[in-house]
Design a protein around this motif. Structure first.
Motif, PDB file in Angstrom:
ATOM      1  N   PRO A 162      34.190  61.275 -84.520  1.00  0.00           N
ATOM      2  CA  PRO A 162      34.077  60.313 -85.622  1.00  0.00           C
ATOM      3  C   PRO A 162      33.568  58.937 -85.234  1.00  0.00           C
TER       4      PRO A 162
ATOM      5  N   ARG B 186      41.514  62.667-101.887  1.00  0.00           N
ATOM      6  CA  ARG B 186      40.145  63.062-102.200  1.00  0.00           C
ATOM      7  C   ARG B 186      39.863  64.477-101.689  1.00  0.00           C
TER       8      ARG B 186
ATOM      9  N   PRO C 186      43.282  62.500 -90.052  1.00  0.00           N
ATOM     10  CA  PRO C 186      42.954  61.370 -90.955  1.00  0.00           C
ATOM     11  C   PRO C 186      41.617  60.706 -90.652  1.00  0.00           C
ATOM     12  N   ALA C 187      41.034  61.018 -89.497  1.00  0.00           N
ATOM     13  CA  ALA C 187      39.724  60.439 -89.172  1.00  0.00           C
ATOM     14  C   ALA C 187      38.572  61.286 -89.676  1.00  0.00           C
ATOM     15  N   ARG C 188      38.871  62.438 -90.319  1.00  0.00           N
ATOM     16  CA  ARG C 188      37.787  63.354 -90.646  1.00  0.00           C
ATOM     17  C   ARG C 188      37.727  63.841 -92.094  1.00  0.00           C
ATOM     18  N   PRO C 189      38.284  63.137 -93.046  1.00  0.00           N
ATOM     19  CA  PRO C 189      38.185  63.652 -94.428  1.00  0.00           C
ATOM     20  C   PRO C 189      36.740  63.776 -94.911  1.00  0.00           C
ATOM     21  N   GLY C 190      35.870  62.931 -94.415  1.00  0.00           N
ATOM     22  CA  GLY C 190      34.468  63.014 -94.840  1.00  0.00           C
ATOM     23  C   GLY C 190      33.826  64.313 -94.379  1.00  0.00           C
ATOM     24  N   GLN C 191      34.111  64.686 -93.155  1.00  0.00           N
ATOM     25  CA  GLN C 191      33.558  65.955 -92.662  1.00  0.00           C
ATOM     26  C   GLN C 191      34.158  67.141 -93.405  1.00  0.00           C
TER      27      GLN C 191
END
Lengths: 370, 139
Positions: free
Chosen positions: B45, B116, B81-86
């Protein structure tokens, strides 16, 4: 019969097709006027379409959009009012510099804006001619084909150049406050970037009834025809979760230049998610890159190429963007240029907001800028 | 704009994934373990520009969806928590993933701490063509 497969292969996936029906119109803009005229023409037996463009002394730019519903179409050249050829596609077919995608065979519309560079103008009054071609799907000229041609002339003798921008949210993103805040911040930065070069942009926001995974602005993206028809002018930036269902791109413009009439190519499509990155939350740096993407892709839409393509063997046709030939030399010379092909990052990313005088000239010569 | 220049096919993965304009995942070369491992590293990330870890994840899904190491990574990301976009990106293409992998991804995402992500997972499950995935949200 001249074979145009090279341009067909390279350009077939890049350019626009028009399914909307253009109509004649005349509106007042800035200090001049925009005159739009649609002609129903037919290619001769060799596949050549002769497009008359009558310029008066106030016209400083024109755009010719040649469309057909089957086969492919391209633009071959321009002859001025004195009968002197000023543009010939064959002069650009084998070189390593790019001037316009109008030469690429397109599935059904070819967009030429003239002049492209300042050195291609100014335009003298007279009866100019643009030559377009109708081709088959294999790139061979095909004669006696109908073509619908729209000629847009701009007479704009002063005032501050301005581009109306409409940001269109797909997938109900207008309800997502985190996304809209980031987009608005990026748009504000975009206004600053273009404003540095004397180009005003005005931004409106709308929502469009599209899925959040938006299509690329390529043939078949008929939703964009409707979106542009509803908005009607300037540059339309469609913001989706992603473009084409993947993370393959930050954004994509519908052409170099893009058509300013309704078509599947008449937008810039961008992904908020790719910009927000793995954590789906925008940092200041990601908002900066988002702004640069919108400004960069809109630069394509207005006629700008990358100053150098990745690979370092193809360049734009401008004299004042350095013709570097390696990654290190190009990053050294051009990494801060808005149209550089990628963000240059280490611990932080280089701000890419610079435009050369020649690049600004290309933007200002686009008839969409008034 | 897309440019189909052949020279792009010889460049390392990072150099292709950093480009502002689109490059197909196929341009990364053969689907070897070396490429898989390189892409897994590029999903970190903190890599800039942030499109690179996103596109690396996307290409893993496209090129290595059957690989157990990739499946394990994707499943672990659902709680990171560092990867919701992925994860959102992968959920968007869940219908192109092998069903067992899509099932694990959606199941993990439904329990994500990111609202989200969990909302997207619910939407994906409800619309899934796979009965096993729909069953995750069917009473």
């Amino acid at each position: 019969m001249i074979f145009r497969l090279f341009f067909l292969a390279l350009g077939a996936s890049l350019l626009a097709c028009t399914t909307g029906a253009p109509s004649s119109s005349e509106t007042t803009a800035c200090d001049g006027e925009i005159h739009s005229e649609t002609l129903s023409l037919k290619s001769d037996e060799d596949g050549r379409v002769t497009v008359p463009v009558a310029l008066d002394g106030n016209d400083d730019a024109f755009m010719v959009l040649t469309a057909r519903s089957t086969g492919t179409v391209s633009t071959d050249g321009v002859v001025d009012g004195e009968g002197t050829p000023v543009l010939d596609w064959e002069d650009w077919s084998t070189g390593h510099e790019s001037l316009t995608n109008a030469f690429f065979a397109s599935s059904d519309v070819s967009v030429l804006n003239w002049p492209v560079r300042d050195e291609d103008g100014p335009l003298a009054a007279g009866d100019w001619t643009v030559f377009a071609s109708t081709l088959d799907n294999d790139g061979y000229y095909k004669g006696n084909q109908a073509a619908e041609v729209t000629v847009i002339r701009r007479s704009c003798s002063g005032g501050t150049p301005s581009i109306p921008i409409t940001i269109a949210y797909a997938g109900k993103l207008e309800k997502d406050r985190e996304v809209t805040s980031a987009v608005e911040a990026a748009a504000a930065r975009w206004i600053e970037i273009y404003g540095e070069y004397g180009v005003d942009i005005t931004v409106d926001y709308v929502s469009v009834d599209m899925d959040g995974s938006v299509p690329e602005p390529l043939p078949g993206a008929d939703a964009y025809t409707d979106v542009y028809a509803a908005i009607g002018e300037g540059i339309v930036v469609v913001v989706g979760d992603d473009v084409a269902g993947n993370a393959n791109l930050y954004g994509e413009a519908g052409g170099i230049p893009g058509p300013i009439l309704p078509s599947p190519h008449s937008v810039v499509a961008v992904s908020w998610l790719v910009h927000a990155g793995p954590d789906a939350a925008f940092s200041d740096e990601e908002i900066e890159i988002f702004a640069e993407t919108m400004a960069h892709e809109s630069g394509h839409f207005l006629g700008l190429y990358h100053p150098v393509e990745d690979g370092w063997t193809y360049w734009d046709a401008l004299d004042d963007t350095k013709k570097c030939s390696s990654e290190s030399s190009c990053e050294s010379a051009l990494s801060d240029n808005l149209m550089f092909p990628y963000p240059v990052c280490a611990a932080r990313c280089v701000e890419q907001v610079a435009l050369s005088t020649g690049q600004v000239g290309v933007i200002l010569n686009n008839v969409g800028v008034r | 704009m897309l440019f189909l220049f052949s020279h792009a096919f010889a460049a390392p993965a990072f150099d292709l994934l950093k480009l502002r304009d689109p490059v197909p995942c196929a341009a990364l070369g053969e689907a070897t373990p070396v490429l898989r491992d390189e892409l897994l590293l590029l999903t970190a990330p903190d890599i800039l520009p942030s499109s690179v870890p996103m596109r690396a994840a996307d290409c893993l899904a496209e090129r290595f969806a059957e690989d157990p190491a990739v499946q394990a990574a994707f499943t672990a990301w659902t709680l990171d928590p560092a990867r919701p976009g992925q994860v959102l990106l992968l959920l968007g293409r869940a219908d192109t993933l092998p069903e067992p992998m899509a099932l694990a991804l959606v199941r993990g995402s439904l329990a994500s701490p990111s609202a989200r992500v969990s909302e997207k997972a619910r939407s994906v499950a409800e619309l899934s063509a796979a009965a096993s995935i729909r069953a995750l949200v069917t009473p």
